[in-house]
Design a protein around this motif. Structure first.
Motif, PDB file in Angstrom:
ATOM      1  N   UNK A  52       1.333  -1.330   0.238  1.00 52.25           N
ATOM      2  CA  UNK A  52      -0.569   0.226  -0.019  1.00 52.25           C
ATOM      3  C   UNK A  52       0.867   1.175   0.605  1.00 52.25           C
ATOM      4  N   UNK A  53       0.175   1.865  -0.895  1.00 50.47           N
ATOM      5  CA  UNK A  53       1.139   3.664  -0.573  1.00 50.47           C
ATOM      6  C   UNK A  53       1.549   3.988   0.987  1.00 50.47           C
ATOM      7  N   UNK A  54       0.209   3.845   1.540  1.00 49.90           N
ATOM      8  CA  UNK A  54       0.410   4.486   2.867  1.00 49.90           C
ATOM      9  C   UNK A  54       1.390   3.885   3.761  1.00 49.90           C
ATOM     10  N   UNK A  55       1.875   2.206   3.641  1.00 51.26           N
ATOM     11  CA  UNK A  55       3.070   2.098   4.396  1.00 51.26           C
ATOM     12  C   UNK A  55       2.216   0.655   4.563  1.00 51.26           C
ATOM     13  N   UNK A  56       3.076   0.266   5.979  1.00 53.13           N
ATOM     14  CA  UNK A  56       2.485  -0.810   6.021  1.00 53.13           C
ATOM     15  C   UNK A  56       3.380  -2.555   6.236  1.00 53.13           C
ATOM     16  N   UNK A  57       2.216  -2.976   6.464  1.00 51.47           N
ATOM     17  CA  UNK A  57       2.896  -4.396   6.048  1.00 51.47           C
ATOM     18  C   UNK A  57       2.702  -5.297   4.878  1.00 51.47           C
ATOM     19  N   UNK A  58       3.511  -4.969   4.732  1.00 50.03           N
ATOM     20  CA  UNK A  58       3.124  -5.569   2.772  1.00 50.03           C
ATOM     21  C   UNK A  58       1.985  -7.349   3.042  1.00 50.03           C
ATOM     22  N   UNK A  59       0.793  -7.329   1.859  1.00 56.33           N
ATOM     23  CA  UNK A  59      -0.193  -8.858   2.032  1.00 56.33           C
ATOM     24  C   UNK A  59       0.530  -9.921   0.796  1.00 56.33           C
ATOM     25  N   UNK A  60       0.512 -10.455   0.899  1.00 55.74           N
ATOM     26  CA  UNK A  60       0.508 -11.892  -0.153  1.00 55.74           C
ATOM     27  C   UNK A  60      -0.259 -13.314   0.325  1.00 55.74           C
TER      28      UNK A  60
END
Length: 123
Positions: A52-60
């Motif tokens: 996400x452009x907001x940052x945070x943990x990527x999703x898989x």
């Protein structure tokens, strides 16, 4: 608007690694959620990973979690997909996609797509 171009695909043996790149042209790359999807022969396109452009943990996707890693370099307008421990079932055309939103798993939320790069995992 943003234009996307994937690279880095190829033929790799099971257990091997590849790193895909997706270069974006246009403005405000840092304000785009970036996703990777793939489509195997005879199957529908499926979600792989997203940042996400907001940052945070990527999703898989569950099928790649722990083996694939998405990262982005906003200074280079590029998103990467590091793929390790590749399996024959990872064989597919891999696409990157961009969205201004935060919903990440559904392809119809991404208005911008690259042309795709082929990944073949075979001995």
């Amino acid at each position: 608007q943003v234009q996307l171009a994937e690279s880095g695909g190829g033929l790799v043996q099971p257990g091997g690694s590849l790193r895909l790149s997706c270069a974006a042209s246009g403005r405000a790359f840092s304000e785009y959620t970036m996703g990777w999807f793939r489509q195997a022969p005879g199957k529908e396109r499926e979600f792989v990973a997203a940042s996400r452009w907001t940052g945070g943990t990527p999703d898989y996707a569950a099928s790649v979690k722990g083996r694939f890693a998405i990262s982005r370099d906003n200074a280079k307008n590029t998103v990467y997909l590091q793929m390790n421990s590749l399996k024959p079932e990872d064989t597919a055309v891999y696409y990157c996609a961009a969205s201004r939103g935060l919903v990440i798993r559904f392809e119809n939320t991404y208005p911008y797509w690259g042309q795709g790069t082929q990944v073949t995992v075979s001995s």
